[in-house]
Structure formats: C-alpha cells, structure tokens
Scaffold this motif. Structure first.
Motif, PDB file in Angstrom:
ATOM      1  N   ILE A 150      40.351  53.228  60.843  1.00 28.68           N
ATOM      2  CA  ILE A 150      39.446  54.308  60.477  1.00 28.68           C
ATOM      3  C   ILE A 150      38.017  53.864  60.778  1.00 28.68           C
ATOM      4  O   ILE A 150      37.755  52.677  60.953  1.00 28.68           O
ATOM      5  N   ASP A 155      36.763  57.543  55.285  1.00 31.89           N
ATOM      6  CA  ASP A 155      37.557  58.362  56.207  1.00 31.89           C
ATOM      7  C   ASP A 155      39.037  58.431  55.872  1.00 31.89           C
ATOM      8  O   ASP A 155      39.842  58.671  56.759  1.00 31.89           O
ATOM      9  N   ASP A 157      42.555  59.666  55.293  1.00 31.94           N
ATOM     10  CA  ASP A 157      43.197  60.901  55.740  1.00 31.94           C
ATOM     11  C   ASP A 157      44.245  61.315  54.719  1.00 31.94           C
ATOM     12  O   ASP A 157      45.216  60.596  54.502  1.00 31.94           O
TER      13      ASP A 157
END
Length: 160
Positions: A150, A155, A157
């Motif tokens: 990442i 970030d 997900d």
C-alpha cells in the motif's frame, strides 16, 4: 394519520432496542479482538524475551482459547522451532500503526487488517488475517488472508 404515526413510533421503540442489542454483541467481539492486537503490538516490541513471554502468556489467558494459547506457547518454548508468530501469521505488528487497525465481521470469522512498514523493502504492507473465535468469544485460530503493498498506512482496503 396521527394514530398511524403514534403506532409507528411505538413499534420503532420496541424494535430498535432489539436491533441495537444484536449489534452490541457483534461489536463486543470486535472490541476484544482489537484489544488483543493493540496489547500484543506493544508486547511484541519488548526487547526482553522473558518479559515478552510473561506478558504474552497473560494476554493469551484473557483473549485466547486454551488450545490456541497452547499452540502459541509451545511454538515459543520449542528450541528447535523457528518461533513462528502465530497471532500474526508471521507478519508481525507495529504499535505505531494501531490507529489503522480494522476488525470486520465476515461470516464465521473476523477480518483483522493493519499496516506495517517493511524497513528492508522501504514500503508499507497491508496485512489481512482471518480470526475465528470459540463459543466464549476467545481466539481459536488465526490464518493469513492476504498481504499487499500500500502507499501509506491510511490506505487499508476494506474490499478484501
């Protein structure tokens, strides 16, 4: 019209607490898993093995099933073992990124995801673990779900 509105509001008053209580039960397991990994991240960084072992054993007493605790500690106790980090599927965990730790209910297991920084590769990696609980809400098993690069620790997900 007023009568229908009053009936609707009364019905909502009876349904809402039931829905909230069911949500709180799920959230309690998520809170426990988060507490385990948050505490473990701090213990994990201990430079003294005896201190680490004592604190980790106490943490496992609180949050893990006896079979999970036994598998973790036997791995650490065996001098011929590489000392696998079963709680993170050998990925490690870093206390400075605990603010990014996520715990989501996914059917029969909880998906725990968090970032780490790989200083050798100079990149951030998102770790995803499947955590299953026993009937008492204690950790029964941990298996790796995924790892991926990442851009930064924010970030993570959610779409795994």
């Amino acid at each position: 019209m007023k009568k229908h509105l009053i009936n609707f509001l009364l019905l909502a008053l009876f349904i809402l607490p039931t829905v909230c209580q069911a949500q709180q039960q799920v959230d309690q397991n998520q809170v426990s898993i988060r507490a385990f990994y948050s505490s473990y991240a701090v213990i994990y960084q201990s430079p003294n093995f005896d201190d680490f072992y004592k604190k980790y054993s106490a943490l496992l007493d609180e949050y893990a099933s006896s079979s999970f605790k036994q598998s973790v500690l036997s791995e650490l106790d065996d001098p011929n073992s590489p000392g696998a980090d079963i709680a993170t599927d050998d990925n490690g965990i870093q206390a400075q990124y605990l603010g990014n730790l996520k715990v989501e209910k996914r059917g029969a297991y909880y998906l725990v995801s968090y970032p780490i920084y790989d200083s050798d590769e100079k990149k951030y990696i998102e770790i995803g673990l499947n955590v299953t609980l026993d009937n008492h809400g204690k950790i029964k098993s941990v298996t790796g779900n995924y790892t991926k690069e990442i851009n930064n620790p924010n970030d993570l997900d959610k779409q795994q």
